[in-house]
Motif scaffolding. Structure first.
Motif, short mmCIF file in Angstrom:
data_model
loop_
_atom_site.label_atom_id
_atom_site.label_comp_id
_atom_site.label_asym_id
_atom_site.label_seq_id
_atom_site.Cartn_x
_atom_site.Cartn_y
_atom_site.Cartn_z
N GLN A 31 0.83 -1.21 0.00
CA GLN A 31 0.00 0.00 0.00
C GLN A 31 0.85 1.25 0.00
O GLN A 31 0.46 2.30 -0.48
CB GLN A 31 -0.89 0.02 1.25
N ASN A 32 2.03 1.13 0.59
CA ASN A 32 2.86 2.34 0.66
C ASN A 32 3.37 2.74 -0.70
O ASN A 32 3.60 3.90 -0.97
CB ASN A 32 4.05 2.10 1.59
N THR A 33 3.60 1.75 -1.56
CA THR A 33 4.20 2.12 -2.84
C THR A 33 3.16 2.68 -3.80
O THR A 33 3.48 3.45 -4.66
CB THR A 33 4.87 0.91 -3.50
N LYS A 34 1.93 2.24 -3.68
CA LYS A 34 0.91 2.76 -4.60
C LYS A 34 -0.37 3.05 -3.84
O LYS A 34 -0.46 2.81 -2.67
CB LYS A 34 0.57 1.68 -5.64
N ASP A 35 -1.37 3.49 -4.58
CA ASP A 35 -2.69 3.61 -3.96
C ASP A 35 -3.47 2.33 -4.22
O ASP A 35 -2.88 1.30 -4.52
CB ASP A 35 -3.41 4.85 -4.49
#
Lengths: 304, 486
Positions: B164-168
């Motif tokens: 989740q941190n790398t994308k939405d």
């Protein structure tokens, strides 16, 4: 019962056009309440509906706000939401049948594990018309284990009638039918008690047909193990402290008058009682054999 | 192979031959396996600790010599060896426990490697995000709940947040995450399938075949392909070294278990208490010795006739018995008498009579089962029942390696029978013609008779043991057998 509830709710979802999450959730809770109100004892039902509601709430979370500029900024947030939602709805509905099939599969997995408890020349006592227990007995029969069955009938029904879930008597499976008053007498002849449940509560106890508690107490007094076969979707977040918490009025005192008597004797077959965890030796679910204290672990996995 | 000579095969000979093999080539692995199997069958390696140590060393050898190309292969190899060992001696539950620990270790290491690689893949697959369907969005939110039956929360919880941190919300990665999670552990879809909650969210990943267990089915190769693809060969070699290191940690745990258990002695043994025990269990002796260093108390020691009474006499009087069953380190500990403790030796028949004067009972055990009950030396059950009558606490000392995830469907399968000449010598032909003599070595003690387990991880109630089982063994390795042999 929980499976039927989930099936009904999924069907409801497929027939009602909803476009937002909150609309769906409120529709769901409205109909869930109707369902619960229509059954005398809603515990098994609420196992299914709560599970379904929990699932919906966790998957219908509004999308995470994003601050990455390179994300598809041109698409409207609402458009995103609706498309996702329709897809989820579609996914849910198409999963309905799959869920029911899996629930049935759970039953055969339980049967596979539980039949190992039924050894050669054991006598099993059972009560009620649980399909899971029926599957366990059928599986043991299929494995050519020689065992005997004692079936405790419900005194409100005809005394010689075996429910359809229990295998028929045969040379491979002798069956004795006894009334509930003979259970204490019969305890010395049996090796174990095998029961089904409508719901499993947080402390590992079970909610099952009226008369189960009695059998549990007698089995404990006689030192016989009590095994409960149940699927994991019957676990409910309830913690009853006494029989009253489980609902249903068993003691109906009459104060005389012939007319009153007539209406009082209606026997509510959906009455249930609560069997505390100290009386249960083990719970057999599709994820293996658990002691009652391990139930809370399973509940945590489902609910958090 | 061990050097020729008149040495009775035992744990020492197994360990020395394994050491010799580890510096040699791969061909010797099989002969070492055969050697241990034959010793297990002949009961020349007996008792939980010896079997556990031998198994751990052997598996370390097997892993280090295995030409690893993928993780599934390694798991299958360990499962195959494990199955041979457990079927050689099904009553030694410690063997199966160690095999399952090693398998758990391999799966854990594999997951950690995969997690490292997934975060590399995430940047590569950025541009595919637009084509992601909401289907994957569902699957992305559900991995946090999709591993209900796995307790390595480090891995399963971290993965979605990492993602989740790398994308939405829209992600391609979840698909591979889900498929990799489902193919992890040679078909872990069985556990995923088991939570009904999951059924509503993971239709695809549940389609794989049931997972493999060390004891029963042969592993399925079909689900192994995706896992094999994801792991590099170089990562696999590191994995092997990591697994060997982890097995060394298990061996370290086996060696220090008794001392760790003894560390809790002062909490439980108080001054002027009367403690009852039986058998010459090294664990119990070390426990009491540790307490004896600081406290003065009395020990009533039941002699455990006929299977252990000579060892008990030797232990109580302090004369070291040169028994081949003891490993070298066990022989040189002080006796309680030398430490200043009053020890009263009693025949087993006197246990009930003296129980009213006993403050607590301390027992050792051969194995602990998943429901909290014991397979302990014969005589334990009568002691435990006498104690429960008098409401005397029963404490069982048992390291975690003795805890088996196996549920006892039938208690008879675990009871081993020993030498009947210890009861009636073969000269008494009159009696032997008319009577059947049995000498069970173990008792099954149900969990309600036990008040406390002291393990190397601390004290636990019997009802809590399921948690320790979950923490140490993976559900894929602990599935109940579909076919039970009586």
């Amino acid at each position: 019962m929980p499976v039927a509830a989930i099936e009904a709710l999924i069907l409801l979802l497929s027939h009602s056009p909803t476009s937002t999450i909150s609309e769906t959730l409120s529709l769901l809770s409205h109909y869930t309440n109707i369902l619960k109100a229509s059954v005398a004892n809603p515990i098994a039902l609420s196992a299914g509906t709560d599970l379904f509601q929990r699932y919906l709430i966790s998957t219908l979370q509004p999308p995470q706000p994003t601050n990455k500029p390179e994300r598809k900024g041109s698409r409207a947030r609402q458009g995103d939401g609706t498309d996702d939602f329709q897809a989820i709805r579609h996914h849910l509905i198409s999963n309905g049948r799959l869920f029911v099939a899996r629930a049935k599969e759970a039953r055969s997995q339980i049967a596979n594990i539980a039949r190992n408890f039924i050894r050669e020349d054991t006598t099993v006592l059972t009560y009620g018309s649980s399909r899971v227990v029926g599957a366990v007995l059928a599986a043991a029969l299929k494995a050519c284990t020689n065992f005997k069955l004692v079936y405790v009938c419900n005194s409100s029904t005809s005394s010689t009638e075996l429910p359809s879930t229990i295998p028929k008597p045969s040379p491979d499976l002798p069956i004795a039918v006894i009334p509930p008053s003979a259970v204490a007498h019969a305890m010395s002849h049996i090796s174990m008690v095998m029961l089904g449940a409508e719901g499993v509560v947080e402390n590992g106890g079970i909610i099952s047909g009226l008369g189960t508690y009695q059998i549990g107490v007698l089995a404990k007094a006689a030192g016989k193990p009590v095994y409960v076969c149940t699927e994991s979707h019957k676990f409910v977040r309830m913690f009853p402290l006494s029989q009253e918490d489980v609902g249903g009025e068993v003691l109906r005192f009459s104060e005389g008058g012939a007319g009153e008597r007539g209406s009082e004797t209606k026997k509510d077959e959906s009455q249930v009682d609560y069997t505390p965890p100290e009386l249960i030796t083990a719970l057999i679910t599709e994820s293996g054999v658990h002691t009652p204290s391990a139930v809370s672990e399973e509940l945590i996995k489902i609910w958090y | 192979m061990p050097t020729a000579g008149l040495v009775t095969p035992s744990l020492e000979t197994v360990l020395s031959s394994i050491e010799a093999a580890s510096s040699a080539d791969a061909i010797n692995v099989e002969s070492n396996i055969q050697y241990l199997i034959s010793l297990l069958k002949r009961r020349q390696v007996r008792n939980s600790r010896a079997c556990a140590i031998a198994t751990a060393h052997l598996l370390s050898l097997v892993v280090s010599k295995y030409q690893v190309t993928n993780i599934t292969g390694l798991i299958e190899r360990v499962q195959e060896v494990g199955q041979r060992l457990t079927s050689a001696q099904p009553k030694e539950l410690a063997v199966g426990n160690i095999v399952r620990r090693v398998l758990g270790v391999i799966r854990d290491e594999a997951e950690e490697d995969r997690e490292g690689e997934e975060s590399l893949y995430s940047e590569v697959r950025d541009e595919d995000a637009q084509s992601a369907t909401p289907e994957e969005k569902i699957q992305s939110s559900s991995p946090s709940t999709s591993n209900p039956l796995r307790h390595d929360t480090i891995n399963s919880k971290d993965l979605p947040t990492n993602v989740q941190n790398t994308k939405d919300g829209q992600l391609v990665q979840p698909r591979s995450l889900v498929s990799s999670q489902s193919s992890i552990a040679a078909g872990t879809s069985q556990p995923l399938l088991k939570s009904m909650f999951n059924l509503l969210s993971h239709p695809a990943s549940n389609a794989s075949s049931p997972s493999a267990t060390p004891g029963t089915q042969s592993p399925r190769a079909s689900s192994s392909r995706p896992m094999g693809d994801l792991v590099d060969v170089s990562a696999a070699k590191d994995l092997r070294a990591e697994v060997v290191e982890a097995i060394d940690e298990i061996i370290e745990e086996l060696n220090t278990a008794d001392d760790q258990i003894a560390g809790y002695a002062l909490d439980h043994i108080h001054s002027n208490e009367i403690v009852l025990t039986h058998t010459a269990s090294v664990t119990v002796q070390k426990f009491l010795l540790r307490a004896a260093a600081k406290r003065k108390f009395t020990v009533i020691h039941a002699e455990t006739f006929p299977n252990d009474h000579e060892n008990v006499h030797a232990t109580v009087t302090g004369s070291v018995k040169a028994s081949s069953n003891n490993s070298g380190t066990d022989r040189f500990h002080k006796s309680l008498v030398a430490a200043g403790i009053t020890v009263i030796l009693i025949p087993d028949s006197a246990v009930f009579a003296l129980m009213s004067r006993v403050n607590k009972v301390v027992l050792g055990t051969h194995a602990v089962l998943a429901n909290g009950s014991l397979v302990a030396a014969a005589g334990s059950k009568s002691i435990a029942q006498a104690a429960s009558m008098h409401k005397t606490p029963v404490i069982v000392l048992s390291a975690v390696y003795k805890l088996s995830p196996v549920y006892p469907f039938s208690v008879d399968t675990f009871i081993e029978f020993g030498d009947t000449t210890k009861i009636i010598s073969n000269d008494e032909t009159d009696l032997l013609h008319q009577a059947e003599v049995e000498n069970p070595l173990y008792d099954y003690v149900p969990s309600q008779l036990i008040d406390l387990y002291i393990t190397n991880l601390g004290g636990h109630a019997p009802s809590y043991l399921y948690r320790i089982v979950l923490d140490h063994y993976r559900p894929e390795d602990t599935e109940p057998p579909h076919q039970e042999t009586t």
